[in-house]
Design a protein around this motif. Structure first.
Motif, short mmCIF file in Angstrom:
data_model
loop_
_atom_site.label_atom_id
_atom_site.label_comp_id
_atom_site.label_asym_id
_atom_site.label_seq_id
_atom_site.Cartn_x
_atom_site.Cartn_y
_atom_site.Cartn_z
N GLU A 49 0.85 -1.19 0.00
CA GLU A 49 0.00 0.00 0.00
C GLU A 49 0.89 1.24 0.00
N THR A 51 0.67 5.47 0.04
CA THR A 51 -0.26 6.54 0.37
C THR A 51 0.44 7.90 0.36
N GLN A 69 -4.68 6.66 -2.14
CA GLN A 69 -4.29 5.34 -1.65
C GLN A 69 -4.22 4.37 -2.82
N PHE A 70 -3.10 3.66 -2.92
CA PHE A 70 -2.91 2.66 -3.96
C PHE A 70 -2.53 1.35 -3.28
N ASN A 80 -6.49 -4.89 -7.53
CA ASN A 80 -5.82 -3.74 -6.94
C ASN A 80 -6.88 -2.71 -6.58
N TYR A 82 -7.64 1.47 -5.39
CA TYR A 82 -7.16 2.84 -5.30
C TYR A 82 -8.26 3.62 -4.60
N ASN A 109 -12.69 3.76 -1.40
CA ASN A 109 -11.75 2.94 -2.14
C ASN A 109 -12.47 2.21 -3.26
#
Length: 192
Positions: A49, A51, A69-70, A80, A82, A109
């Motif tokens: 993660e 951020t 956020q990834f 995945n 994001y 998210n």
């Protein structure tokens, strides 16, 4: 003589207030940071993660900001995520370069499954969080950089993210306590 003594006493009372105001002014302003967390999802596969954050510190206790956020899952069939969120950070205790704080955060998210599992699509496609994350920070001496560690999450969860059944996540309803490894986020922050 009395006049000089009075001026000295007045200066002795005012100087600490001026020094405190200068210290407070130094702790105000914009900052940017980057957080990284590594953990496991419900299938016990590794997640990464990242951020990036930006915030504004209003005074020594309060900061508000936003973040992206990834989340990348290691297994090729995993999805995945994001997201985008906002936070409010309250500093509860400060001693020297160390401080203890609590982030109040809210995020949305998004994600989409990459493949089909055993003939069925994975429904874990997005979620909303709103809750609290405690942390500790250390400001490097004579520097604008600060190191932060955030760990755990207590709050509301809407949706069915891939970490709900991961080790350390407790609560099957809308309210959860997450002490999983993926919640241990290390950040580097630069204060302008």
């Amino acid at each position: 003589m009395k006049k000089n003594l009075l001026l000295i006493m007045l200066a002795a009372m005012v100087l600490p207030l001026v020094a405190r105001a200068a210290d407070d002014a130094e702790q105000k302003g914009w900052n940017v940071g980057l957080g990284v967390a590594v953990g496991m999802n419900y299938r016990h596969n590794a997640t990464l993660e990242i951020t990036p954050r930006t915030g504004y510190r209003f005074n020594p206790r309060w900061e508000l900001g936003g973040y992206l956020q990834f989340v990348h899952n290691s297994y090729e069939s995993e999805m995945n995520h994001y997201g985008i969120g906002m936070f409010g950070e309250y500093t509860a205790f400060r001693k020297g370069g160390f401080r203890l704080f609590v982030d109040g955060k809210a995020s949305i998210n998004f994600g989409a499954p990459k493949v089909v599992y055993y003939g069925e699509k994975d429904s874990k496609s997005g979620y909303i969080e709103a809750g609290f994350v405690p942390g500790v920070a250390y400001r490097l001496p004579d520097s604008r950089f600060e190191l932060k560690l955030r760990y755990m999450y207590l709050g509301y969860l809407y949706g069915d993210p891939d970490y709900r059944d991961a080790p350390g996540c407790f609560g099957k309803s809308s309210f959860i306590f997450d002490a999983g490894l993926r919640r241990a986020e290390m950040s580097v922050v630069y204060n302008f």
